[in-house]
Design a protein around this motif. Structure first.
Motif, PDB file in Angstrom:
ATOM      1  N   CYS A 197       1.234  -1.057  -0.038  1.00 16.18           N
ATOM      2  CA  CYS A 197      -0.325  -0.083   0.273  1.00 16.18           C
ATOM      3  C   CYS A 197       1.210   1.532   0.076  1.00 16.18           C
ATOM      4  O   CYS A 197       0.974   1.948  -0.929  1.00 16.18           O
ATOM      5  CB  CYS A 197      -0.873  -0.097   0.891  1.00 16.18           C
ATOM      6  N   CYS A 220      -6.978  -1.436  -3.203  1.00 14.60           N
ATOM      7  CA  CYS A 220      -7.739  -2.258  -1.634  1.00 14.60           C
ATOM      8  C   CYS A 220      -8.354  -3.161  -2.247  1.00 14.60           C
ATOM      9  O   CYS A 220      -8.189  -3.513  -0.919  1.00 14.60           O
ATOM     10  CB  CYS A 220      -7.733  -0.845  -0.547  1.00 14.60           C
ATOM     11  N   GLY A 259      -5.609  -4.977  -2.514  1.00 12.09           N
ATOM     12  CA  GLY A 259      -4.973  -5.554  -2.375  1.00 12.09           C
ATOM     13  C   GLY A 259      -3.507  -6.354  -3.195  1.00 12.09           C
ATOM     14  O   GLY A 259      -3.644  -6.329  -4.032  1.00 12.09           O
TER      15      GLY A 259
END
Length: 88
Positions: A21, A60, A63
């Motif tokens: 991330c 997200c 991921g």
């Protein structure tokens, strides 16, 4: 400038979610932070240009390769003017 807080549920700890991330945020020019939660979720706050923040929120939803994302909760927040991106 917008800010979004996300909580990512599923098998998302121990799969390099936070480091991935951070790399994606850097690539997109998004500021903020990402952290593991005691309940097994990952929580993050993203701040930056609307398109970049939206792209990171979308990232997200899947991921990194080993993550198994079940759900993503997204909340709008007031921008704080933060800089950089921290892994907590």
């Amino acid at each position: 400038m917008i800010r979004r807080r996300v909580v990512v549920h599923g098998a998302v700890q121990g799969v390099f979610f936070r480091a991935s991330c951070q790399q994606e945020a850097s690539r997109l020019g998004v500021a903020g932070w990402v952290a593991n939660r005691p309940d097994g979720a990952v929580e993050a706050a993203f701040e930056g240009e609307s398109g970049a923040v939206t792209a990171l929120v979308d990232w997200c939803r899947q991921g990194p390769p080993r993550a198994e994302v079940e759900a993503v909760d997204v909340t709008d927040e007031e921008p704080e003017g933060i800089r950089g991106f921290d892994v907590r």
